[in-house]
Motif scaffolding. Structure first.
Motif, PDB file in Angstrom:
ATOM      1  N   THR A  43      26.646  42.986  33.448  1.00 53.95           N
ATOM      2  CA  THR A  43      27.819  43.732  32.507  1.00 53.95           C
ATOM      3  C   THR A  43      28.242  44.057  31.347  1.00 53.95           C
ATOM      4  N   ARG A  67      32.898  48.461  43.333  1.00 51.47           N
ATOM      5  CA  ARG A  67      33.883  49.089  44.103  1.00 51.47           C
ATOM      6  C   ARG A  67      33.312  49.944  45.008  1.00 51.47           C
ATOM      7  N   SER A 105      20.592  48.174  37.449  1.00 53.14           N
ATOM      8  CA  SER A 105      21.351  47.522  37.728  1.00 53.14           C
ATOM      9  C   SER A 105      21.317  45.677  37.722  1.00 53.14           C
ATOM     10  N   SER A 106      21.856  45.345  37.506  1.00 52.51           N
ATOM     11  CA  SER A 106      21.813  43.530  37.962  1.00 52.51           C
ATOM     12  C   SER A 106      22.016  43.583  39.446  1.00 52.51           C
ATOM     13  N   TYR A 147      26.454  51.155  45.921  1.00 52.09           N
ATOM     14  CA  TYR A 147      26.081  51.430  44.130  1.00 52.09           C
ATOM     15  C   TYR A 147      24.300  50.558  44.084  1.00 52.09           C
TER      16      TYR A 147
HETATM   17  O1  LIG Z   1      25.146  44.406  35.652  1.00 49.44           O
HETATM   18  C1  LIG Z   1      25.938  45.162  36.557  1.00 49.44           C
HETATM   19  O2  LIG Z   1      24.986  45.296  37.341  1.00 49.44           O
HETATM   20  C2  LIG Z   1      26.953  46.270  37.098  1.00 49.44           C
HETATM   21  O3  LIG Z   1      28.116  45.741  36.286  1.00 49.44           O
HETATM   22  C3  LIG Z   1      29.376  45.615  36.169  1.00 49.44           C
HETATM   23  O4  LIG Z   1      29.758  45.430  37.830  1.00 49.44           O
HETATM   24  P1  LIG Z   1      30.786  44.041  37.863  1.00 49.44           P
HETATM   25  O5  LIG Z   1      29.805  42.805  37.469  1.00 49.44           O
HETATM   26  O6  LIG Z   1      30.980  43.482  38.982  1.00 49.44           O
HETATM   27  O7  LIG Z   1      31.556  43.881  37.072  1.00 49.44           O
HETATM   28  P2  LIG Z   1      33.442  43.697  37.012  1.00 49.44           P
HETATM   29  O8  LIG Z   1      33.783  45.313  37.836  1.00 49.44           O
HETATM   30  O9  LIG Z   1      33.428  44.495  35.509  1.00 49.44           O
HETATM   31  O10 LIG Z   1      33.718  42.796  37.270  1.00 49.44           O
HETATM   32  C4  LIG Z   1      33.419  41.464  36.645  1.00 49.44           C
HETATM   33  C5  LIG Z   1      33.950  40.589  37.700  1.00 49.44           C
HETATM   34  O11 LIG Z   1      35.357  40.503  37.880  1.00 49.44           O
HETATM   35  C6  LIG Z   1      35.686  39.831  39.184  1.00 49.44           C
HETATM   36  N1  LIG Z   1      36.819  41.013  39.365  1.00 49.44           N
HETATM   37  C7  LIG Z   1      36.740  41.980  39.932  1.00 49.44           C
HETATM   38  C8  LIG Z   1      37.928  42.756  39.580  1.00 49.44           C
HETATM   39  C9  LIG Z   1      39.148  41.940  40.243  1.00 49.44           C
HETATM   40  O12 LIG Z   1      40.521  42.168  40.119  1.00 49.44           O
HETATM   41  N2  LIG Z   1      39.180  41.301  40.155  1.00 49.44           N
HETATM   42  C10 LIG Z   1      38.149  39.461  40.235  1.00 49.44           C
HETATM   43  O13 LIG Z   1      37.948  38.947  39.710  1.00 49.44           O
HETATM   44  C11 LIG Z   1      33.746  40.931  39.843  1.00 49.44           C
HETATM   45  O14 LIG Z   1      34.001  39.914  41.253  1.00 49.44           O
HETATM   46  C12 LIG Z   1      33.514  39.989  39.299  1.00 49.44           C
HETATM   47  O15 LIG Z   1      32.490  38.621  39.123  1.00 49.44           O
HETATM   48  C13 LIG Z   1      29.493  47.428  36.204  1.00 49.44           C
HETATM   49  O16 LIG Z   1      30.855  47.814  36.902  1.00 49.44           O
HETATM   50  C14 LIG Z   1      28.672  48.228  37.500  1.00 49.44           C
HETATM   51  O17 LIG Z   1      28.131  49.495  36.610  1.00 49.44           O
HETATM   52  C15 LIG Z   1      27.011  47.312  36.400  1.00 49.44           C
HETATM   53  O18 LIG Z   1      26.401  47.592  37.045  1.00 49.44           O
END
Ligand SMILES: O=C(O)[C@H]1O[C@H](OP(=O)(O)OP(=O)(O)OC[C@H]2O[C@@H](n3ccc(=O)[nH]c3=O)[C@H](O)[C@@H]2O)[C@H](O)[C@@H](O)[C@@H]1O
Length: 436
Positions: free
Chosen positions: A276, A184, A222-223, A247
């Protein structure tokens, strides 16, 4: 004049002469006295100045001994080189010498400690940027120091520094984990992604390609490169040309860059698509981390759901499983084939998914945290914002299983339990904070 005023002359004619004579004499005497006291003052000030300069030279940091102490501990100084060499030296004869970029980061710290523990030499690099709490990075650095890993403070964009490190140490492997992470934040600060994930990566590849012999490189993709791919589970063979965030686009750019460096220069390169990653000493910008913080503070948390009312889901992967995958990638990496910028033959080029193969809805993540923290979360269900987030991720790990022997062993509940134990210990300020 006061002397003249009090002397009463006997005759007025004589008075003028006497007065002027007396004036000249007294003026002369006064001047002499004045000059003598002035010269005494100047002389003593001069001596005082000499003594002052002498002592300040002895005690100031620019005195020869201190100056050499300081320059020795700066990059390039002899003390600094000693630290670099000691940290990079493997304990085992067949051990690797690994250069870990982003060493004070979440994955970097875990991987560095694991390598050092098994007897490899490790030299870390980190720029300690302010993307998230620097104190956490400094505490990770203390953990690294206790394990014998020296972290050079610097940036992958600093070519001279990289060159210097490669001049001092012969690295058999590079574990490249330095990056601007977070999906984000890319909307707020796109340049930092280009700067770290593209420009910085190219600098590192340039130095590696010119090294003689060249190291083998393992790096964090990254995924998120799967972007809008709908085929599940995500396989390395699936399309990755639809990134949903800047990103993801910079990570995909990294994958294209390594292809060209492998093709032109014979660098052996392995990309790992992390899914993640979570666990103790994690990143405070990630949902599991700040959900924990906000639940404990009684603050509201926003839980995203898709347009058709489903919770978004992630293939959350525990840090210890990721570390095993990283070490296996280093262990199975073949040597680069080039040297000094010239390719001698085809070199290994690989990419692997490192996930958990069991996606969990974010709503389930929240209920596990509620149970572990014994606090009811103040949830607010929100539509998935158009900020680069994807609806779900799910790794097919058969390739990593086959070639790396990768087998994730920690489910989300077990992993979160370990995270919560660390989190409460670390933020309560207890001595547990110091333990690994
Ligand atoms: O594996 C990856 O490719 C990526 O994993 C994470 O990205 P992300 O999976 O988006 O991880 P989070 O930011 O912890 O979000 C986890 C989940 O929670 C959700 N989320 C996030 C923030 C929020 O306020 N509320 C919410 O429901 C997101 O949509 C997502 O589904 C890392 O931040 C990235 O650097 C990494 O490359």
């Amino acid at each position: 004049m006061s002397l003249l005023d009090t002397t009463r002359p006997s005759t007025p004619g004589k008075l003028k002469q006497e007065k002027s004579l007396l004036y000249l004499q007294t003026h002369h005497q006064r001047s002499l006295r004045l000059y003598s006291s002035l010269s005494k003052f100047a002389l003593s000030s001069f001596f005082f100045l000499i003594i002052f300069l002498f002592f300040s030279l002895l005690s100031s940091p620019s005195s020869p001994s201190n100056r050499s102490k300081i320059t020795n501990s700066l990059p390039g100084g002899s003390q600094w080189e000693k630290k670099v060499l000691k940290s990079a030296r493997p304990k085992l004869r067949a051990g690797f010498t690994v250069f870990v970029t982003g060493a004070a980061g979440f994955v970097g710290t875990h991987v560095s400690v694991a390598l050092k523990r098994r007897g490899d030499g490790v030299l870390g690099l980190d720029n300690f940027n302010h993307y998230y709490d620097v104190n956490l990075k400094r505490d990770r650095q203390k953990v690294l120091e206790r394990s014998g890993v020296f972290v050079v403070e610097g940036d992958i964009n600093d070519v001279k520094l990289l060159q210097k490190l490669f001049d001092v140490v012969y690295f058999t492997h590079v574990m490249h984990l330095a990056a601007q992470a977070g999906v984000r934040y890319a909307m707020q600060n796109p340049k930092s992604y280009v700067n770290s994930n593209i420009a910085g990566f190219v600098n590192l590849l340039e130095v590696c390609k010119s090294a003689d012999p060249q190291p083998a490189i393992v790096w964090a993709s990254s995924s998120s490169v799967y972007g809008l791919n709908k085929r599940v589970p995500f396989s390395e063979k699936d399309r990755t040309d639809q990134p949903a965030s800047l990103y993801a686009a910079t990570k995909k750019a990294g994958e294209a860059l390594v292809h060209s460096y492998n093709h032109i220069y014979g660098l052996s390169i392995t990309g790992l698509r992390f899914f993640t990653v979570y666990g103790p000493w994690g990143r405070p910008d990630m949902a599991y981390f700040f959900f924990t913080k906000n639940i404990l503070k009684g603050k509201e948390i926003g839980v995203y759901e898709t347009a058709d009312g489903k919770s978004v889901a992630r293939d959350f992967t525990y840090i210890d499983d990721i570390v095993k995958g990283c070490l296996a990638a280093l262990d199975t990496a073949k040597n680069s084939t080039g040297s000094g910028g010239k390719k001698r033959g085809p070199a290994q080029l690989r990419v692997f998914n490192l996930g958990n193969t069991s996606p969990v809805p974010v709503s389930k993540l929240v209920s596990i945290l509620e149970k572990l923290l014994k606090v009811k979360a103040k949830k607010k269900v929100l539509p998935l914002p158009r900020n680069g987030d994807v609806e779900f991720t799910h790794a097919n790990i058969s390739s990593a299983q086959r070639e790396l022997g990768y087998m994730p062993a920690t489910d989300l509940e077990t992993g979160l339990k370990k995270f919560v134990r660390w989190y409460t210990g670390y933020f309560s300020g207890s001595k547990k904070k110091k333990s690994w």
